[in-house]
Motif scaffolding. Sequence first.
Motif: not given
Length: 219
Positions: A63, A67, A83, A85, A133, A217
């Motif tokens: 990931y 990015d 944004r 991600e 994304f 995350r």
Amino acid sequence: MALPALAMAQTRVEMVVLRTADAVEVYFGLPANALEPVFALPPSALTEADGTVDFDGLREGTYLMADDLLAPADARIGGAPARFEGLSMMVHPLADRLPFVDPVGALLATTVCTVPTPETAPRLSDLYAYAGFIAYTDTPRAPISLRLPVTGRGSVTFDVREYGMQGYVGSYSATVPDGETLALMAPDPAPRFAGLGGLLLMVALAGLGALAFRRRRGS
């Protein structure tokens, strides 16, 4: 120093776009050796010192690499900065490309490696790359724009397939000169209904994309 120009006839980038109630998921598919001229991602992001690709290393999570792929682009939704991600990024042998026409195939292609580690380590020219994304937004149906970096390439054509919560919306192509903006059109207000099965599938996919984002995350 400008990178070598990339002939338009040699590069077409596949895209799948899924717009849900509160997010937009965008997936790209393209030859791995086009990542640098299209997105300015240096080959060293994927290759070892000898120019080969470490498949086992990619299985450990990509990931952050995803990015880096969109980091040079100016992304906007409805004119406001957005944004996007990275969910994941993966490469597959050119001879074993995966289906990439809908959000199901796009999500699988970016997250699952379907081949064993090759005995002979491949190079970028042997591979096809997929990257996904997600961007959370209050206006998922607004136009999306991605201003791409200047790399010295020629024009590149993006073949886009749009999906909404009700299923397939439509397809179009956009040719983008070097350093210019890729504009993703807002979907029709009344997309073609895919039936109950299609609707449930889109809901499930939206959940899978959000789950992948939360897992990357660590939340």
